[in-house]
Design a protein around this motif. Structure first.
Motif, mmCIF file in Angstrom:
data_model
loop_
_atom_site.group_PDB
_atom_site.id
_atom_site.type_symbol
_atom_site.label_atom_id
_atom_site.label_comp_id
_atom_site.label_asym_id
_atom_site.label_seq_id
_atom_site.Cartn_x
_atom_site.Cartn_y
_atom_site.Cartn_z
ATOM 1 N N GLY A 57 0.815 -1.123 0.115
ATOM 2 C CA GLY A 57 0.018 0.099 -0.024
ATOM 3 C C GLY A 57 0.938 1.112 0.029
ATOM 4 O O GLY A 57 0.310 2.515 0.079
ATOM 5 N N ALA A 58 2.186 1.130 -0.278
ATOM 6 C CA ALA A 58 3.142 2.262 0.030
ATOM 7 C C ALA A 58 2.904 2.935 -1.383
ATOM 8 O O ALA A 58 2.716 2.569 -2.429
ATOM 9 C CB ALA A 58 4.423 1.676 0.029
ATOM 10 N N LEU A 59 3.443 4.512 -1.244
ATOM 11 C CA LEU A 59 3.193 5.314 -2.330
ATOM 12 C C LEU A 59 4.687 5.647 -2.838
ATOM 13 O O LEU A 59 5.558 5.766 -2.004
ATOM 14 C CB LEU A 59 2.413 6.587 -1.894
ATOM 15 C CG LEU A 59 1.155 6.673 -1.742
ATOM 16 C CD1 LEU A 59 0.671 8.190 -1.462
ATOM 17 C CD2 LEU A 59 0.503 5.967 -2.775
ATOM 18 N N ARG A 372 -9.513 -0.882 -0.154
ATOM 19 C CA ARG A 372 -8.706 -1.295 0.873
ATOM 20 C C ARG A 372 -7.705 0.045 1.492
ATOM 21 O O ARG A 372 -7.248 -0.466 2.657
ATOM 22 C CB ARG A 372 -7.966 -2.611 0.711
ATOM 23 C CG ARG A 372 -9.057 -3.474 0.423
ATOM 24 C CD ARG A 372 -10.255 -3.730 1.495
ATOM 25 N NE ARG A 372 -11.083 -5.121 1.172
ATOM 26 C CZ ARG A 372 -12.148 -4.737 0.541
ATOM 27 N NH1 ARG A 372 -12.604 -3.624 0.027
ATOM 28 N NH2 ARG A 372 -12.869 -5.634 -0.023
ATOM 29 N N LEU A 373 -7.191 0.712 0.568
ATOM 30 C CA LEU A 373 -6.157 1.601 0.826
ATOM 31 C C LEU A 373 -6.596 2.982 0.965
ATOM 32 O O LEU A 373 -7.128 3.324 0.115
ATOM 33 C CB LEU A 373 -5.078 1.342 -0.113
ATOM 34 C CG LEU A 373 -4.451 -0.147 -0.313
ATOM 35 C CD1 LEU A 373 -3.131 -0.196 -1.251
ATOM 36 C CD2 LEU A 373 -3.734 -0.573 1.166
ATOM 37 N N MET A 374 -6.413 3.729 2.071
ATOM 38 C CA MET A 374 -7.028 5.062 2.200
ATOM 39 C C MET A 374 -5.685 5.892 2.184
ATOM 40 O O MET A 374 -4.808 5.848 2.933
ATOM 41 C CB MET A 374 -7.826 5.119 3.332
ATOM 42 C CG MET A 374 -8.532 6.503 3.547
ATOM 43 S SD MET A 374 -9.591 6.607 5.193
ATOM 44 C CE MET A 374 -10.949 5.378 4.621
ATOM 45 N N TYR A 375 -5.933 7.176 1.310
ATOM 46 C CA TYR A 375 -4.904 8.202 1.484
ATOM 47 C C TYR A 375 -5.595 9.605 1.955
ATOM 48 O O TYR A 375 -6.866 9.801 1.309
ATOM 49 C CB TYR A 375 -4.281 8.209 0.123
ATOM 50 C CG TYR A 375 -3.654 6.976 -0.057
ATOM 51 C CD1 TYR A 375 -2.273 6.467 0.335
ATOM 52 C CD2 TYR A 375 -4.283 6.087 -0.965
ATOM 53 C CE1 TYR A 375 -1.877 5.226 -0.050
ATOM 54 C CE2 TYR A 375 -3.562 4.869 -1.230
ATOM 55 C CZ TYR A 375 -2.439 4.272 -0.648
ATOM 56 O OH TYR A 375 -1.854 3.346 -0.935
ATOM 57 N N ILE A 376 -4.839 10.224 2.709
ATOM 58 C CA ILE A 376 -5.327 11.555 3.236
ATOM 59 C C ILE A 376 -4.365 12.839 3.063
ATOM 60 O O ILE A 376 -3.156 12.669 3.225
ATOM 61 C CB ILE A 376 -5.500 11.583 4.771
ATOM 62 C CG1 ILE A 376 -6.586 10.285 4.862
ATOM 63 C CG2 ILE A 376 -6.239 12.728 5.251
ATOM 64 C CD1 ILE A 376 -5.513 8.975 5.560
ATOM 65 N N GLY A 386 -1.417 7.383 5.356
ATOM 66 C CA GLY A 386 -1.962 6.186 4.792
ATOM 67 C C GLY A 386 -2.356 5.328 5.623
ATOM 68 O O GLY A 386 -2.042 5.181 6.713
ATOM 69 N N LEU A 387 -3.503 4.885 5.189
ATOM 70 C CA LEU A 387 -4.445 3.976 6.281
ATOM 71 C C LEU A 387 -4.551 2.589 5.600
ATOM 72 O O LEU A 387 -4.896 2.529 4.530
ATOM 73 C CB LEU A 387 -5.273 4.643 6.923
ATOM 74 C CG LEU A 387 -5.297 5.919 7.656
ATOM 75 C CD1 LEU A 387 -6.644 6.628 8.049
ATOM 76 C CD2 LEU A 387 -4.748 5.476 8.999
ATOM 77 N N GLN A 402 3.793 5.053 5.820
ATOM 78 C CA GLN A 402 3.376 6.428 5.723
ATOM 79 C C GLN A 402 4.074 7.253 6.785
ATOM 80 O O GLN A 402 4.661 6.574 7.546
ATOM 81 C CB GLN A 402 1.902 6.694 5.720
ATOM 82 C CG GLN A 402 1.258 6.157 7.220
ATOM 83 C CD GLN A 402 1.067 7.534 8.069
ATOM 84 O OE1 GLN A 402 0.723 8.573 7.702
ATOM 85 N NE2 GLN A 402 1.490 7.304 9.503
ATOM 86 N N PRO A 403 4.191 8.542 6.608
ATOM 87 C CA PRO A 403 3.607 9.493 5.732
ATOM 88 C C PRO A 403 4.495 9.453 4.305
ATOM 89 O O PRO A 403 5.597 9.138 4.506
ATOM 90 C CB PRO A 403 3.452 10.861 6.493
ATOM 91 C CG PRO A 403 4.656 10.780 7.261
ATOM 92 C CD PRO A 403 4.994 9.349 7.565
#
Length: 425
Positions: A57-59, A372-376, A386-387, A402-403
């Motif tokens: 889920g990493a960016l 399933r992956l949330m980004y704020i 990231g959540l 994250q972050p």
């Protein structure tokens, strides 16, 4: 700081602080989405583009990122349902910039158009991706009248722009009489289209939401005497036809009884429609509430419930996990938290309040591919939080990766599923 529609009233008074940007590439086979984050600290503004790794889920920031937003103070971005195009609202230039999305997630600027009014603050798209709705903080002034500004505030405006399905270009805004916009009330913050494309709703604060934390603004506009002393929701029926899933819009008709109120002192900031077209969820950044409206016959709204949020709720997002349930998430700007609610009973039932992984959360997004992956967008922290979302319980867990750094003061986040534009640029 005024945070009407996710800090979109910011004046550039903060000093620019350079951030080291992550330029690592993840394997193509692991990339499931591309995420685009607008950031307004620099002039011109920036768009950080990321690959989403399916395993962690990493960016990972795409080479060439960040891109210029094509203007000053980008405050909102939205993508077409087919993943081909991205549109960015540049608040200080009164422009909407269209970008093509390449198969590698890279952005290619194609078109810049001016909005009829000034200071665009939010964008929304109809479900078939054939029309873009644009919300201007200030409507055009009448002929011979001084333009509306913070020193001479007036009502807001919403406009409808057709999207060319071949190249994504925006056409001229639809007209009503001699005007190319529809009036809303004062200091509008956000807008939402119902999933069936039948109705459009706009939040009007009729005041200015102010935070005590920096960066600060210059002149805070006063409320015009013609505007009510409490926030409202303006509602419009979308006129037109839908054939084979493609919608043709001919205009907007105000809904009977619009605008709709939520009580004394209301300050609506964020808005999202329920996937079932039966309800509308509105965050109140002044009273720290989540308002639920039922959508009745003809689009008429009825206030059904109010539940507590954290301090200064701003963004809202509904995630439908299928057979396991439907959940609503709200960003609380001053708390640095996210309030979670179950929607399985038809009205929001509070679950938990979770650290957002961000100190000043605004806009939020769940990844388009897996949900399933949330980004704020963390405006005050200059980063993306990231959540991980548990589809069974709706619970959120902070992603250990994250972050993620940005170009500074991120305002909004949008995304498309890989591989992006199938035409290949």
């Amino acid at each position: 700081m005024k945070l009407s529609q996710l800090a979109k009233r910011l004046l550039a008074v903060a000093s620019t602080v350079g951030l080291a940007l992550l330029i690592t590439s993840c394997g193509a086979s692991n990339t499931i989405d591309f995420i685009y984050v607008t950031a307004n600290q620099q002039d011109p503004g920036k768009i950080n583009a990321y690959q989403v790794d399916s395993v962690s889920g990493a960016l990972y920031q795409i080479p060439d990122s960040p891109y210029s937003s094509g203007g000053r103070n980008p405050v909102y971005d939205v993508t077409t349902p087919n993943g081909n195009f991205l549109y960015v609202a540049n608040h200080d230039d009164n422009t909407i910039v269209e970008f093509a999305i390449g198969i590698d997630g890279k952005l290619y600027p194609l078109q810049t158009v001016n909005t009829p009014g000034t200071e665009p603050v939010a964008l929304a798209m109809n479900p078939s991706g054939t029309y873009l709705y644009v919300l201007d903080y200030y409507a055009p002034a009448a002929p011979g009248q001084a333009s509306y500004t913070d020193l001479n505030p007036g009502p807001g405006a919403v406009m409808v722009m057709p999207i060319d399905q071949k190249n994504g270009h925006l056409g001229a805004a639809l007209t009503v009489g001699t005007a190319n916009y529809w009036d809303v009330q004062c200091f509008p913050t956000n807008l939402a289209v119902t999933p069936d494309g039948g109705y459009l709703y706009v939040t009007n604060t009729n005041s200015v939401v102010v935070t005590s934390s920096p960066p600060v603004t210059g002149t805070v506009p006063t409320r015009p005497t013609a505007c009510p002393d409490s926030g409202t929701v303006s509602g419009f029926k979308v006129d037109g036809t839908t054939t084979g899933g493609a919608q043709t819009v001919t205009g907007l008709t105000p809904i009977a009884g619009s605008p709709f109120g939520a009580g004394a002192g209301a300050g609506p900031t964020g808005i999202i429609a329920d996937p079932d077209n039966a309800a509308l969820y509105v965050t109140d950044g002044i009273r720290n509430l989540l308002d639920t409206y039922t959508i009745g016959s003809g689009g008429v709204l009825s206030l059904a419930s109010q539940v507590a949020t954290g301090t200064m709720p701003m963004g809202a997002l509904v995630v439908n996990t299928g057979s396991t349930g439907k959940y609503l998430y709200v960003t609380n700007y001053q708390d640095g938290s996210i309030s979670s609610y179950s929607l399985n009973t038809g009205t929001p039932v509070p679950l938990t309040t979770t650290s957002s992984g961000a100190s000043g959360p605004l806009c939020l997004l769940v990844d388009p591919e897996t949900s399933r992956l949330m980004y704020i967008a963390d405006y005050t922290g200059n980063q993306v939080g990231g959540l991980l979302l548990d589809p069974t319980t709706g619970g959120l867990i902070t992603n250990m990766n994250q972050p993620y750094p940005t170009a500074g003061q991120p305002t909004c986040v949008a995304g498309v599923a890989h591989p992006g534009n199938p035409q290949g640029l």
